[in-house]
Scaffold this motif. Structure first.
Motif, mmCIF file in Angstrom:
data_model
loop_
_atom_site.group_PDB
_atom_site.id
_atom_site.type_symbol
_atom_site.label_atom_id
_atom_site.label_comp_id
_atom_site.label_asym_id
_atom_site.label_seq_id
_atom_site.Cartn_x
_atom_site.Cartn_y
_atom_site.Cartn_z
ATOM 1 N N VAL A 40 -6.865 5.516 15.942
ATOM 2 C CA VAL A 40 -6.211 4.423 15.213
ATOM 3 C C VAL A 40 -6.165 4.777 13.732
ATOM 4 N N GLU A 41 -4.973 4.642 13.171
ATOM 5 C CA GLU A 41 -4.781 4.850 11.734
ATOM 6 C C GLU A 41 -4.575 3.468 11.123
ATOM 7 N N TYR A 42 -5.473 3.094 10.229
ATOM 8 C CA TYR A 42 -5.367 1.795 9.563
ATOM 9 C C TYR A 42 -4.601 2.002 8.261
ATOM 10 N N ALA A 54 -8.159 -2.053 17.060
ATOM 11 C CA ALA A 54 -8.371 -0.947 18.002
ATOM 12 C C ALA A 54 -8.321 -1.441 19.450
ATOM 13 N N SER A 55 -8.941 -2.599 19.707
ATOM 14 C CA SER A 55 -8.990 -3.141 21.071
ATOM 15 C C SER A 55 -7.603 -3.465 21.598
ATOM 16 N N TYR A 64 -11.643 -16.538 13.540
ATOM 17 C CA TYR A 64 -12.954 -15.888 13.451
ATOM 18 C C TYR A 64 -12.899 -14.381 13.707
ATOM 19 N N HIS A 65 -11.723 -13.851 14.029
ATOM 20 C CA HIS A 65 -11.580 -12.404 14.219
ATOM 21 C C HIS A 65 -11.391 -11.667 12.895
ATOM 22 N N MET A 66 -11.922 -12.206 11.838
ATOM 23 C CA MET A 66 -11.703 -11.637 10.506
ATOM 24 C C MET A 66 -12.561 -10.397 10.238
ATOM 25 N N ALA A 67 -12.071 -9.575 9.321
ATOM 26 C CA ALA A 67 -12.868 -8.490 8.725
ATOM 27 C C ALA A 67 -13.346 -9.015 7.385
ATOM 28 N N ILE A 68 -12.434 -9.025 6.423
ATOM 29 C CA ILE A 68 -12.640 -9.774 5.191
ATOM 30 C C ILE A 68 -11.689 -10.956 5.287
ATOM 31 N N TYR A 99 -10.440 -7.877 11.853
ATOM 32 C CA TYR A 99 -11.432 -6.795 11.849
ATOM 33 C C TYR A 99 -10.879 -5.595 12.636
ATOM 34 N N GLY A 100 -11.301 -4.425 12.185
ATOM 35 C CA GLY A 100 -10.740 -3.186 12.720
ATOM 36 C C GLY A 100 -10.948 -3.021 14.207
ATOM 37 N N GLY A 101 -12.052 -3.538 14.724
ATOM 38 C CA GLY A 101 -12.321 -3.427 16.141
ATOM 39 C C GLY A 101 -11.297 -4.172 16.981
ATOM 40 N N LEU A 102 -10.810 -5.297 16.477
ATOM 41 C CA LEU A 102 -9.785 -6.039 17.226
ATOM 42 C C LEU A 102 -8.478 -5.251 17.246
#
Lengths: 173, 173
Positions: B116-118, B78-79, B64-68, B73-76
């Motif tokens: 953070v660089e994605y 970063a976290s 469930y930690h998905m973005a798409i 997801y980017g927040g995870l």
């Protein structure tokens, strides 16, 4: 200084008229993000609205989202700024194209670069975020964000967002 | 190139000897962080270890930690980079002072600035993070991080961490 932006309108809405949150207009295929997807049952489900030439998001953390007792962990601050920024980019891009939020499905952005400045510990209380457009160039949008609690800015963010090409929405295509 | 760092040792440990994760040596008053606190029952509870002159963390996201679909997801991202960086700062500061992780309670750092660089979408699979010391000056430590999945670096981080003064550990004092 932000209180007027966040004061409920007389009709109970958050911004002028009946504009939906941008996340409520994301195409279904890209509406599962843990931070902002309306279809992610266990996620944060943040809601970002246009407010004049800015964007606003409110988010109330849970008690277990602590860093040290009484304060939010930095990853949550970064996460909410990140998802607020992707929503803001979609709003700003629609407005730039002369479109109203809610008039059609939203474009969907992902983050290329995120910076967060932690100015003060962020209390475990309602976050109020205000986004501003810094630059828009084709599929790239730059957004700056202030995160406040009770009127005090505790963190700022700067994000570079890139629109996902539509053909990537549906992995079956 | 990172696989050797993360290969379990013959005795089942993650790094040479019996060094505990730095988070397992945080003072109890500051061990409740949602990202890295061993006393936060619902948090991520990441574990960061010294590995030569680097630091390592492994973390497996939930579906469930998905973005798409299929990606975190980017927040995870970063976290986990953020909490890995605070742990890395504590490890590097102890080593700088000639101390071994686990020999005494750890210093505790908070984040002042995070970038953070994605680089690529991060698959929803085990994250492997490697931290490197960039600068240490008094209570301030700068750490850079690479986050990989299956050997491919998908995100990098740069963080400025500041040690919390000990008198702030216990709000009752």
């Amino acid at each position: 200084m932000h209180s007027s932006r966040f004061a409920p309108m007389p009709d109970g809405g958050r911004s002028a008229g009946d504009v939906p949150a941008i996340q409520d207009t994301y195409p279904e295929d890209v509406a599962h993000c843990y931070g902002c997807g309306r279809l992610n049952d266990v996620g944060h489900q943040i809601k970002t609205y246009p407010a004049g030439d800015e964007t606003i998001t409110e988010f109330t953390p849970e008690s277990y989202h602590m860093a040290i007792p009484g304060f939010a962990y930095g990853g949550l601050v970064a996460s909410i700024i990140d998802c607020h920024s992707t929503g803001s980019a979609a709003i700003f891009q629609m407005q730039h194209a002369g479109k109203t939020v809610g008039s059609e499905l939203s474009p969907r952005f992902v983050t290329a670069h995120l910076e967060v400045e932690y100015l003060l510990p962020t209390p475990l209380s309602e976050f109020q975020l205000v986004g501003r457009l810094i630059e828009i160039k084709g599929r790239k949008v730059v957004v700056e964000t202030e995160l406040s609690v009770d009127g005090t800015v505790t963190a700022t963010g700067s994000a570079v967002l890139v629109e996902i090409p539509e053909h990537l929405f549906d992995p079956k295509v």
